[in-house]
Design a protein around this motif. Structure first.
Motif, PDB file in Angstrom:
ATOM      1  N   PHE A  42       0.838  -1.197   0.000  1.00 20.57           N
ATOM      2  CA  PHE A  42       0.000   0.000   0.000  1.00 20.57           C
ATOM      3  C   PHE A  42       0.872   1.245   0.000  1.00 20.57           C
ATOM      4  N   GLN A  43       0.634   2.126  -0.971  1.00 23.21           N
ATOM      5  CA  GLN A  43       1.296   3.427  -1.016  1.00 23.21           C
ATOM      6  C   GLN A  43       0.227   4.488  -1.202  1.00 23.21           C
ATOM      7  N   GLY A  44      -0.101   5.188  -0.119  1.00 19.28           N
ATOM      8  CA  GLY A  44      -1.065   6.274  -0.172  1.00 19.28           C
ATOM      9  C   GLY A  44      -0.337   7.602  -0.311  1.00 19.28           C
ATOM     10  N   PHE A  45      -0.867   8.655   0.322  1.00 18.37           N
ATOM     11  CA  PHE A  45      -0.236   9.974   0.264  1.00 18.37           C
ATOM     12  C   PHE A  45       1.016  10.061   1.134  1.00 18.37           C
ATOM     13  N   GLY A  46       1.143   9.173   2.096  1.00 19.61           N
ATOM     14  CA  GLY A  46       2.283   9.223   3.002  1.00 19.61           C
ATOM     15  C   GLY A  46       3.584   8.857   2.326  1.00 19.61           C
ATOM     16  N   PRO A  47       4.700   9.136   2.977  1.00 27.44           N
ATOM     17  CA  PRO A  47       6.013   8.885   2.364  1.00 27.44           C
ATOM     18  C   PRO A  47       6.437   7.413   2.392  1.00 27.44           C
TER      19      PRO A  47
END
Length: 129
Positions: A42-47
């Motif tokens: 999972f890669q959302g808006f966070g770094p």
């Protein structure tokens, strides 16, 4: 001849994105996490890239209530009977006028009669990029 991208049987992206939108718009983190495989990337808006349903649930739990996702064009593909994926144009919004357009890419894995998200990645669309 290519498959009709509106055909859910050949393009499970439409069905998965529809369930994802309903869970997101309803601010239902448990329902959102259930859309993912137990070890999903999972890669959302966070770094940071995370993995697993609990991380997905925690991410969506932290999203401010009252946000929704406008879904634009969805493009999908299939790799055999067990793997699919694609891209969707999404604009996240809230009532105060905040908007964040993104490209959402998903890799889907068949589980029984349905599809789960195996990998999730958003790329924010910047106007000056």
């Amino acid at each position: 001849m290519s498959a009709d991208p509106t055909d859910v049987a050949n393009n499970p992206m439409r069905e998965v994105v529809s369930r994802w939108k309903a869970a997101f718009d309803g601010h239902r983190p448990d329902e959102m996490a259930a859309l993912f495989t137990p070890d999903a990337l999972f890669q959302g808006f966070g770094p940071e890239t995370t993995a697993g349903r609990e991380q997905v649930r925690a991410y969506y739990e932290a999203v401010a209530e009252g946000r929704w996702a406008d879904v634009g064009e969805i493009r999908g593909y299939r790799i055999g009977d067990e793997v699919a994926g694609g891209f969707a144009d999404i604009v996240f919004r809230d009532a105060a006028g905040w908007a964040a357009p993104v490209h959402l890419s998903l890799v889907l894995q068949r589980e029984g009669d349905g599809w789960l998200i195996r990998a999730y990645h958003v790329s924010r669309i910047l106007a000056d990029h």
